[in-house]
Design a protein around this motif. Structure first.
Motif, PDB file in Angstrom:
ATOM      1  N   PRO A   1      26.908 -97.343  35.108  1.00 26.35           N
ATOM      2  CA  PRO A   1      25.666 -96.746  35.614  1.00 26.35           C
ATOM      3  C   PRO A   1      25.865 -95.351  36.196  1.00 26.35           C
ATOM      4  CG  PRO A   1      25.870 -99.024  36.349  1.00 26.35           C
ATOM      5  CD  PRO A   1      27.171 -98.666  35.695  1.00 26.35           C
ATOM      6  N   TYR A   2      27.004 -95.114  36.828  1.00 26.83           N
ATOM      7  CA  TYR A   2      27.291 -93.764  37.357  1.00 26.83           C
ATOM      8  C   TYR A   2      27.406 -92.762  36.211  1.00 26.83           C
ATOM      9  CZ  TYR A   2      28.550 -96.091  41.775  1.00 26.83           C
ATOM     10  OH  TYR A   2      28.538 -96.829  42.929  1.00 26.83           O
ATOM     11  N   LEU A   3      28.120 -93.172  35.179  1.00 23.31           N
ATOM     12  CA  LEU A   3      28.311 -92.283  34.027  1.00 23.31           C
ATOM     13  C   LEU A   3      26.967 -91.956  33.368  1.00 23.31           C
ATOM     14  CD1 LEU A   3      30.332 -90.852  32.128  1.00 23.31           C
ATOM     15  CD2 LEU A   3      30.341 -92.944  30.748  1.00 23.31           C
ATOM     16  N   LEU A   4      26.133 -92.965  33.224  1.00 21.90           N
ATOM     17  CA  LEU A   4      24.826 -92.746  32.588  1.00 21.90           C
ATOM     18  C   LEU A   4      23.987 -91.774  33.419  1.00 21.90           C
ATOM     19  CD1 LEU A   4      23.960 -96.343  31.320  1.00 21.90           C
ATOM     20  CD2 LEU A   4      24.974 -94.445  30.036  1.00 21.90           C
ATOM     21  N   GLU A   5      24.063 -91.899  34.727  1.00 20.84           N
ATOM     22  CA  GLU A   5      23.343 -90.959  35.588  1.00 20.84           C
ATOM     23  C   GLU A   5      23.925 -89.552  35.478  1.00 20.84           C
ATOM     24  OE1 GLU A   5      20.333 -91.718  36.259  1.00 20.84           O
ATOM     25  OE2 GLU A   5      20.436 -91.391  38.423  1.00 20.84           O
ATOM     26  N   GLN A   6      25.243 -89.468  35.378  1.00 20.28           N
ATOM     27  CA  GLN A   6      25.875 -88.148  35.204  1.00 20.28           C
ATOM     28  C   GLN A   6      25.398 -87.480  33.922  1.00 20.28           C
ATOM     29  OE1 GLN A   6      30.051 -89.333  35.712  1.00 20.28           O
ATOM     30  NE2 GLN A   6      30.311 -87.357  36.722  1.00 20.28           N
ATOM     31  N   ILE A   7      25.347 -88.270  32.847  1.00 21.04           N
ATOM     32  CA  ILE A   7      24.920 -87.714  31.562  1.00 21.04           C
ATOM     33  C   ILE A   7      23.458 -87.266  31.664  1.00 21.04           C
ATOM     34  CG2 ILE A   7      24.512 -88.233  29.108  1.00 21.04           C
ATOM     35  CD1 ILE A   7      26.923 -90.187  29.279  1.00 21.04           C
ATOM     36  N   ARG A   8      22.648 -88.075  32.311  1.00 18.80           N
ATOM     37  CA  ARG A   8      21.239 -87.705  32.471  1.00 18.80           C
ATOM     38  C   ARG A   8      21.109 -86.396  33.265  1.00 18.80           C
ATOM     39  NH1 ARG A   8      17.359 -87.956  36.232  1.00 18.80           N
ATOM     40  NH2 ARG A   8      18.696 -89.004  37.763  1.00 18.80           N
ATOM     41  N   LEU A   9      21.875 -86.272  34.342  1.00 18.53           N
ATOM     42  CA  LEU A   9      21.750 -85.098  35.212  1.00 18.53           C
ATOM     43  C   LEU A   9      22.307 -83.830  34.568  1.00 18.53           C
ATOM     44  CD1 LEU A   9      22.662 -86.848  38.576  1.00 18.53           C
ATOM     45  CD2 LEU A   9      20.486 -85.701  38.115  1.00 18.53           C
ATOM     46  N   VAL A  10      23.436 -83.954  33.900  1.00 18.01           N
ATOM     47  CA  VAL A  10      24.044 -82.761  33.267  1.00 18.01           C
ATOM     48  C   VAL A  10      23.300 -82.444  31.960  1.00 18.01           C
ATOM     49  CG1 VAL A  10      26.178 -81.795  32.291  1.00 18.01           C
ATOM     50  CG2 VAL A  10      26.286 -83.208  34.354  1.00 18.01           C
ATOM     51  N   ASP A  11      22.859 -83.472  31.275  1.00 15.03           N
ATOM     52  CA  ASP A  11      22.075 -83.332  30.045  1.00 15.03           C
ATOM     53  C   ASP A  11      22.779 -82.501  28.961  1.00 15.03           C
ATOM     54  OD1 ASP A  11      19.893 -83.759  28.416  1.00 15.03           O
ATOM     55  OD2 ASP A  11      18.745 -82.082  29.208  1.00 15.03           O
ATOM     56  N   PRO A  12      24.005 -82.905  28.602  1.00 13.87           N
ATOM     57  CA  PRO A  12      24.753 -82.124  27.602  1.00 13.87           C
ATOM     58  C   PRO A  12      24.215 -82.337  26.192  1.00 13.87           C
ATOM     59  CG  PRO A  12      25.946 -84.126  28.118  1.00 13.87           C
ATOM     60  CD  PRO A  12      24.748 -84.110  29.020  1.00 13.87           C
ATOM     61  N   LYS A  13      24.427 -81.344  25.339  1.00 11.66           N
ATOM     62  CA  LYS A  13      24.052 -81.474  23.920  1.00 11.66           C
ATOM     63  C   LYS A  13      25.132 -82.220  23.158  1.00 11.66           C
ATOM     64  CE  LYS A  13      21.082 -77.570  22.765  1.00 11.66           C
ATOM     65  NZ  LYS A  13      21.461 -76.253  23.318  1.00 11.66           N
ATOM     66  N   ILE A  14      26.369 -81.981  23.582  1.00 12.64           N
ATOM     67  CA  ILE A  14      27.522 -82.537  22.867  1.00 12.64           C
ATOM     68  C   ILE A  14      28.394 -83.305  23.862  1.00 12.64           C
ATOM     69  CG2 ILE A  14      29.674 -81.901  21.670  1.00 12.64           C
ATOM     70  CD1 ILE A  14      28.210 -79.398  20.629  1.00 12.64           C
ATOM     71  N   ILE A  15      28.818 -84.504  23.464  1.00 14.45           N
ATOM     72  CA  ILE A  15      29.737 -85.278  24.307  1.00 14.45           C
ATOM     73  C   ILE A  15      31.024 -85.524  23.531  1.00 14.45           C
ATOM     74  CG2 ILE A  15      30.103 -87.451  25.548  1.00 14.45           C
ATOM     75  CD1 ILE A  15      27.096 -87.698  25.941  1.00 14.45           C
ATOM     76  N   LEU A  16      32.146 -85.145  24.118  1.00 14.67           N
ATOM     77  CA  LEU A  16      33.449 -85.421  23.503  1.00 14.67           C
ATOM     78  C   LEU A  16      34.075 -86.603  24.230  1.00 14.67           C
ATOM     79  CD1 LEU A  16      34.801 -81.766  23.169  1.00 14.67           C
ATOM     80  CD2 LEU A  16      33.456 -83.103  21.535  1.00 14.67           C
ATOM     81  N   LEU A  17      34.498 -87.588  23.455  1.00 17.20           N
ATOM     82  CA  LEU A  17      35.048 -88.816  24.028  1.00 17.20           C
ATOM     83  C   LEU A  17      36.531 -88.862  23.736  1.00 17.20           C
ATOM     84  CD1 LEU A  17      32.117 -90.990  22.668  1.00 17.20           C
ATOM     85  CD2 LEU A  17      32.520 -90.454  25.079  1.00 17.20           C
ATOM     86  N   THR A  18      37.352 -88.798  24.793  1.00 16.28           N
ATOM     87  CA  THR A  18      38.794 -88.731  24.561  1.00 16.28           C
ATOM     88  C   THR A  18      39.415 -90.127  24.544  1.00 16.28           C
ATOM     89  OG1 THR A  18      39.416 -88.569  26.870  1.00 16.28           O
ATOM     90  CG2 THR A  18      38.895 -86.511  25.785  1.00 16.28           C
ATOM     91  N   GLY A  19      39.793 -90.555  23.356  1.00 18.47           N
ATOM     92  CA  GLY A  19      40.506 -91.821  23.213  1.00 18.47           C
ATOM     93  C   GLY A  19      39.575 -93.008  23.063  1.00 18.47           C
ATOM     94  N   ALA A  20      40.153 -94.118  22.573  1.00 19.19           N
ATOM     95  CA  ALA A  20      39.378 -95.320  22.235  1.00 19.19           C
ATOM     96  C   ALA A  20      38.667 -95.924  23.442  1.00 19.19           C
ATOM     97  CB  ALA A  20      40.302 -96.356  21.604  1.00 19.19           C
ATOM     98  N   THR A  21      39.292 -95.869  24.612  1.00 14.45           N
ATOM     99  CA  THR A  21      38.680 -96.470  25.807  1.00 14.45           C
ATOM    100  C   THR A  21      37.381 -95.751  26.170  1.00 14.45           C
ATOM    101  OG1 THR A  21      40.867 -96.997  26.609  1.00 14.45           O
ATOM    102  CG2 THR A  21      39.108 -97.106  28.218  1.00 14.45           C
ATOM    103  N   SER A  22      37.407 -94.448  25.986  1.00 18.16           N
ATOM    104  CA  SER A  22      36.226 -93.664  26.288  1.00 18.16           C
ATOM    105  C   SER A  22      35.112 -93.932  25.272  1.00 18.16           C
ATOM    106  CB  SER A  22      36.629 -92.181  26.311  1.00 18.16           C
ATOM    107  OG  SER A  22      35.507 -91.378  26.375  1.00 18.16           O
TER     108      SER A  22
END
Ligand code: URA
Length: 198
Positions: A115-136
């Protein structure tokens, strides 16, 4: 602040409020062993967000993500395509607290922190998200495919463009730059990101 009251879209007005909450969070056992919750760093208005796995020792000590060896390599890779965490990027992690001995966070820990991450994404509102590694990748999208299979592919998650890339710690363990090596592949991927960003 330590309760398990649901965190829903709009719970936090800004990252500061979210960070304050993270630093007193005990939604999972990692809250008991952290020094600092590691929320994020970079440009809060960035078009690119990078999501790592979880803090390591240096991050736990400083409260900032990707400031150890992995972070230094990541900065170098980004600088090679003229991207900087100060201007173009915001960096966060799937888990805000360091797992003991830097083990991989469990799916329960990742879920508790999501839930924290989802709120961060909502607040920053990036166009592109890079996910480093399988866990991410798994932590955000639920996609369980191995990173070697999906790195460099553009995926869509909740209307946002995402690209799985190798985790820099994997590149530290595989230093070869030969054609086809992980470092070489990372270089291809980061150029694709650069092209999309331009
Ligand atoms: N590795 C990660 O995944 N995140 C950090 O913040 C540091 C190292």
């Amino acid at each position: 602040a330590n309760s398990k009251i649901p965190i829903t879209p709009g719970t936090y007005e800004n990252i500061e409020a979210l960070a304050k909450h993270c630093n007193s969070c005990n939604r999972c056992p990692l809250g008991q062993t952290r020094t600092h919750a590691v929320v994020g760093r970079g440009n809060l208005r960035a078009e690119i967000m990078i999501i790592g796995e979880a803090p390591g020792k240096n991050e736990d000590e400083t409260g900032l993500p990707f400031v150890g060896r992995s972070g230094q390599l990541l900065e170098k890779i980004l600088a090679s395509v003229e991207l900087s965490t100060e201007t173009d990027i915001y960096i966060a992690n799937i888990c805000k607290c360091r797992p003991p001995e830097n083990r991989v966070p469990t799916s329960e820990e990742a879920a508790a922190c999501k839930p924290y991450l989802l709120e961060q994404i909502r607040l920053v509102d990036p166009k592109i998200i890079l996910l480093t590694g399988a866990t991410s990748v798994k932590g955000l999208t639920g996609d369980k495919r191995p990173i070697t299979k999906i790195r460099g592919e553009w995926l869509e998650w909740e209307g946002r463009l995402c690209m799985p890339i190798f985790h820099p710690s994997y590149l530290l363990r595989n230093p070869s730059k030969e054609k086809g090596s992980p470092k070489w592949l990372m270089w291809q991927d980061i150029q694709k990101v650069r092209d999309k960003f331009d």
